[in-house]
Every structure is written in C-alpha cells, then in structure tokens.
Design an enzyme around this catalytic site. Structure first.
Site, PDB file in Angstrom:
ATOM      1  N   LYS A  59      -3.360 -10.422 -10.107  1.00  0.00           N
ATOM      2  CA  LYS A  59      -4.504 -10.523  -9.203  1.00  0.00           C
ATOM      3  C   LYS A  59      -5.652  -9.662  -9.718  1.00  0.00           C
ATOM      4  O   LYS A  59      -5.442  -8.495 -10.071  1.00  0.00           O
ATOM      5  CB  LYS A  59      -4.070 -10.017  -7.819  1.00  0.00           C
ATOM      6  CG  LYS A  59      -5.192  -9.927  -6.805  1.00  0.00           C
ATOM      7  CD  LYS A  59      -4.729  -9.309  -5.502  1.00  0.00           C
ATOM      8  CE  LYS A  59      -5.835  -9.313  -4.477  1.00  0.00           C
ATOM      9  NZ  LYS A  59      -6.539  -8.080  -4.298  1.00  0.00           N
TER      10      LYS A  59
ATOM     11  N   LYS B 243       0.836  -1.215   0.000  1.00  0.00           N
ATOM     12  CA  LYS B 243       0.000   0.000   0.000  1.00  0.00           C
ATOM     13  C   LYS B 243       0.865   1.258   0.000  1.00  0.00           C
ATOM     14  O   LYS B 243       0.515   2.261  -0.631  1.00  0.00           O
ATOM     15  CB  LYS B 243      -0.930   0.027   1.227  1.00  0.00           C
ATOM     16  CG  LYS B 243      -2.027  -1.030   1.196  1.00  0.00           C
ATOM     17  CD  LYS B 243      -3.132  -0.685   0.213  1.00  0.00           C
ATOM     18  CE  LYS B 243      -4.199  -1.748   0.230  1.00  0.00           C
ATOM     19  NZ  LYS B 243      -4.689  -2.175  -1.051  1.00  0.00           N
TER      20      LYS B 243
ATOM     21  N   LYS C 189      -9.847  -4.359  -7.416  1.00  0.00           N
ATOM     22  CA  LYS C 189     -10.418  -3.047  -7.704  1.00  0.00           C
ATOM     23  C   LYS C 189      -9.345  -2.008  -7.989  1.00  0.00           C
ATOM     24  O   LYS C 189      -9.581  -1.065  -8.714  1.00  0.00           O
ATOM     25  CB  LYS C 189     -11.226  -2.552  -6.501  1.00  0.00           C
ATOM     26  CG  LYS C 189     -12.408  -3.415  -6.165  1.00  0.00           C
ATOM     27  CD  LYS C 189     -13.116  -2.870  -4.942  1.00  0.00           C
ATOM     28  CE  LYS C 189     -12.534  -3.406  -3.661  1.00  0.00           C
ATOM     29  NZ  LYS C 189     -13.162  -4.623  -3.171  1.00  0.00           N
TER      30      LYS C 189
HETATM   31  P1  ADP Z   1      -9.660  -5.923  -3.890  1.00  0.00           P
HETATM   32  O1  ADP Z   1      -8.373  -6.654  -3.988  1.00  0.00           O
HETATM   33  O2  ADP Z   1     -10.397  -5.833  -5.159  1.00  0.00           O
HETATM   34  O3  ADP Z   1      -9.522  -4.574  -3.208  1.00  0.00           O
HETATM   35  P2  ADP Z   1     -10.601  -6.867  -1.395  1.00  0.00           P
HETATM   36  O4  ADP Z   1      -9.201  -6.666  -0.918  1.00  0.00           O
HETATM   37  O5  ADP Z   1     -11.664  -5.994  -0.884  1.00  0.00           O
HETATM   38  O6  ADP Z   1     -10.578  -6.810  -2.962  1.00  0.00           O
HETATM   39  O7  ADP Z   1     -10.964  -8.394  -1.152  1.00  0.00           O
HETATM   40  C1  ADP Z   1     -12.107  -8.888  -0.531  1.00  0.00           C
HETATM   41  C2  ADP Z   1     -12.010 -10.407  -0.426  1.00  0.00           C
HETATM   42  O8  ADP Z   1     -11.883 -10.983  -1.712  1.00  0.00           O
HETATM   43  C3  ADP Z   1     -10.800 -10.904   0.367  1.00  0.00           C
HETATM   44  O9  ADP Z   1     -11.141 -12.052   1.081  1.00  0.00           O
HETATM   45  C4  ADP Z   1      -9.796 -11.224  -0.692  1.00  0.00           C
HETATM   46  O10 ADP Z   1      -8.886 -12.226  -0.272  1.00  0.00           O
HETATM   47  C5  ADP Z   1     -10.681 -11.736  -1.803  1.00  0.00           C
HETATM   48  N1  ADP Z   1     -10.070 -11.438  -3.106  1.00  0.00           N
HETATM   49  C6  ADP Z   1      -9.913 -10.235  -3.678  1.00  0.00           C
HETATM   50  N2  ADP Z   1      -9.315 -10.344  -4.877  1.00  0.00           N
HETATM   51  C7  ADP Z   1      -9.078 -11.664  -5.076  1.00  0.00           C
HETATM   52  C8  ADP Z   1      -8.509 -12.430  -6.128  1.00  0.00           C
HETATM   53  N3  ADP Z   1      -8.066 -11.857  -7.227  1.00  0.00           N
HETATM   54  N4  ADP Z   1      -8.415 -13.762  -5.966  1.00  0.00           N
HETATM   55  C9  ADP Z   1      -8.897 -14.370  -4.852  1.00  0.00           C
HETATM   56  N5  ADP Z   1      -9.450 -13.709  -3.828  1.00  0.00           N
HETATM   57  C10 ADP Z   1      -9.555 -12.372  -3.922  1.00  0.00           C
END
Ligand code: ADP
Ligand code: TRP
Length: 331
Positions: free
Chosen positions: A194, A111, A197
């Site tokens: 990955k 971050k 968002k």
């Molecule tokens: P982002 O990465 O889009 O900001 P979040 O961090 O809010 O998403 O993730 C919310 C949930 O979704 C968490 O449990 C995270 O581990 C899972 N998650 C997010 N992106 C992925 C991904 N590409 N593959 C698997 N799990 C994911």
C-alpha cells in the site's frame, strides 16, 4: 440529493494513493452530490499526539485539496476541529460502542503493531469518531480507499445500534463509494502493498514531489532478476510496478512493457525510467498550483470560514435532533 462525507488526516502531503483512492472521486462527486470534505485534524492526534506543526499540516492538506480541484463553491470544505459538534456525537456513539468490537477492528490491531508504545483511548475509539464524522451529516456515500472498509462497517453498526436502542429510524447506512466500482488500493514503491505516509522511506510519491525526488524513488523501487520463462506470473513487486504504471502511463506503454515481460526481454531500468517520467508529467500541474495557493493566506482563510459555517449548520441540526431522540431536553 444524496449526501457524501470524506476526510483525510493531516499527517503529511497527499500522495498518489490518496489521489486515486479518494480525491479523484471527490472531484467528480462535488458536481453531483451534497458533499462534505474535511481535514481530520482531531483524528491525526490519535497517532500524532504531539504534532510539530499541526496548523501547517492542516494548511498543506487544504492547499493540496484545492490544487487537486476541490471547489469550495461546489462542496463544503472544512477543518474537522472547526466543527466541534462532532465531538458531542462521538461521545453519544461511544456510550454504545463496545471495547471488544473496537479492539477487534483490523485497523486498530495494525496501529498497535506499528506503534505499541502509544495505544491510547483515542486510537481505540478512532472508528467512533469516524462514524460521528459521517453520521453528523447523515451521509450515505463515503469515497475512501479499500483500507477504510472496516471503519465503514463499524459506522453502519453504530448507526443501526443507535436506531435500535432509541427506537428510531434516524441514521441511514453509509456505503463506501468509488465510480470505478471496486475500491482502489495503490501499491507502494518499496515492496509495500500500500502506498502510504507511514509505510517507510521512498514508498510514496507526493503531489508536490520534485522531478528529482520522483526519479530517485522510482529508480530505487524493488525488482528482481527478471522472468526466466515466457508468460510467467509476475511476483508481487513487479505486479506493483505494473499497477503504478497503469495509473499514470498510457495503455500502450503498459502493453509494451507487459509484452517485454512476457517475452523475458524486459529491462526494469527502462521501465522505471518511463514510469518516473510519466509520474513527473502527472504531478507537474499539481505542484504549480500548490505553490500559488500556498502563498494566498487570505484565500485560505476565506475558504475555511465559509466551510466551517456550512458544515456547522448541518451539524447543529443533527445534534439537536440526536439530543431530543436520546432524551436531553431543556427545562
Ligand atoms: P495514509 O495511508 O498515507 O496515512 P490516509 O490513511 O490519510 O493515508 O488516507 C486518506 C485517504 O486516502 C483514505 O480515503 C484512504 O483510503 C486513501 N488511501 C490512502 N492510501 C491509499 C492507497 N495506497 N490506495 C488507495 N487509497 C488510499
Ligand atoms: N480514517 C480516514 C483515513 O485514515 C480519515 C477519515 C476520518 C474519514 N473521518 C472520516 C474518511 C470520515 C471518510 C469519512 O483515511
């Protein structure tokens, strides 16, 4: 019965990564465990301190959760800020969380790299707030994607440290959980390892994307000139496409394109067309439900009130016990 906790930050709609990494497990787990699923709106302030529409963002994740199949009668579905008890536990855990270990956390470093102009104390202590979310309900299972593993490790550290410092056997060790065994990582469409968002334009497919959105994003996905030798190892971007296909398409479809690849006969345009159509088919039922639930404010209000009540009951009990353990007592 074992207790489960998981949350998602309200910083955008749910994408296929969220669905396959987390939500899919939630939907199954609500039938088997004592589940607490929440929207991590306090957490969202660590990276988005001045959100344009916090309330609207919370609503849209909640609607996505409900549309995806979370049942507020089966699980406790709540908004983090409706349960302010978590802040008190966060404070207590922060007293025994060391700057060095927080600074070394891989997600913190990432971050800082992404957003060097907003390295705030909330971001540094993100793992303590997440540990508080989990320990607040004394959960032992946490359905999350692979990216969250460092946070779970820290949660175990903080829980064990609390037990050691105060000489109790109070918090149990929570573990990451996925029915499939291995934690899932869904790749993005723009070459990013990955789906997420904050991984750039066109990287993620959202549950409420229109067919046009999906076709556009998938057709733009990175590929290369194609294999030059039979059975050649797939480069990263191509592996990603195949991995995405394996989650939305039938095994036969994947096998067909795999064979084409191995024979050096693959046409990425055809593969992407097929992938887009299978993604459209996958998200269609979600988009319908999202529209319907979104229009029902009375239902949304009822769900959040019920969730807050159930979550606070469990939270109050923990806070009362934790206060006593540390030594806060009424006169
Ligand atoms: P982002 O990465 O889009 O900001 P979040 O961090 O809010 O998403 O993730 C919310 C949930 O979704 C968490 O449990 C995270 O581990 C899972 N998650 C997010 N992106 C992925 C991904 N590409 N593959 C698997 N799990 C994911
Ligand atoms: N850190 C998680 C994410 O970015 C969200 C989250 C906050 C969470 N608190 C939690 C996940 C507690 C599981 C349990 O995805």
């Amino acid at each position: 019965m074992e207790t489960v906790v998981s949350g998602i930050r309200p910083t955008g709609n749910l994408h296929l990564g969220n669905y396959f990494g987390a939500l899919k497990n939630f939907i199954k787990m609500q039938n088997e465990y004592n589940c607490y699923f929440f929207i991590a709106d306090y957490h969202s302030l660590t990276t988005h301190p001045h959100p344009d529409d916090l309330h609207g963002n919370v609503k849209s994740i909640l609607v996505d959760y409900l549309a995806a199949g979370l049942d507020p009668e089966k699980c406790t579905l709540y908004v983090q800020s409706d349960v302010p008890e978590v802040i008190e536990l966060y404070l207590f855990l922060n007293m025994n969380a060391y700057i060095g270990e927080l600074e070394r956390c891989a997600t913190f470093k990432e971050k800082v790299r992404q957003n060097p102009q907003n390295v705030n104390a909330g971001l540094l202590t993100y793992p303590t707030l997440m540990a508080a979310d989990i320990l607040l309900h004394k959960a032992t299972k946490v359905p999350v994607g692979k990216d969250q593993a460092p946070h779970l490790e820290m949660t175990r550290t903080f829980g064990n440290r609390f037990n050691n410092i105060y000489g109790v056997d109070y918090f149990k060790e929570p573990q990451a959980f996925n029915y499939g065994g291995e934690l899932v990582k869904v790749p993005g469409l723009n070459g990013s390892g990955k789906m997420g968002k904050s991984e750039g334009e066109g990287n993620a497919i959202y549950l409420n994307d229109t067919p046009e959105d999906i076709r556009k994003k998938v057709m733009k996905a990175k590929t290369d000139g194609g294999p030059t030798e039979p059975n050649q190892e797939k480069p990263e971007a191509i592996k990603n496409l195949f991995q995405l296909m394996s989650i939305v398409s039938t095994p036969d479809t994947v096998a067909f394109f795999d064979e084409q690849y191995n024979k050096c006969a693959i046409r990425y345009g055809d593969m992407k067309k097929q992938l887009a159509e299978d993604m459209i088919k996958f998200v269609a039922p979600f988009s319908e439900k999202i529209k319907a639930i979104s229009a029902d404010d009375a239902y949304i209000s009822k769900v959040t009130k019920m969730g807050a009540e159930k979550a606070r009951e469990s939270a109050r009990k923990t806070i009362q016990e934790v206060r006593e353990i540390i030594g806060f007592k009424p006169f």
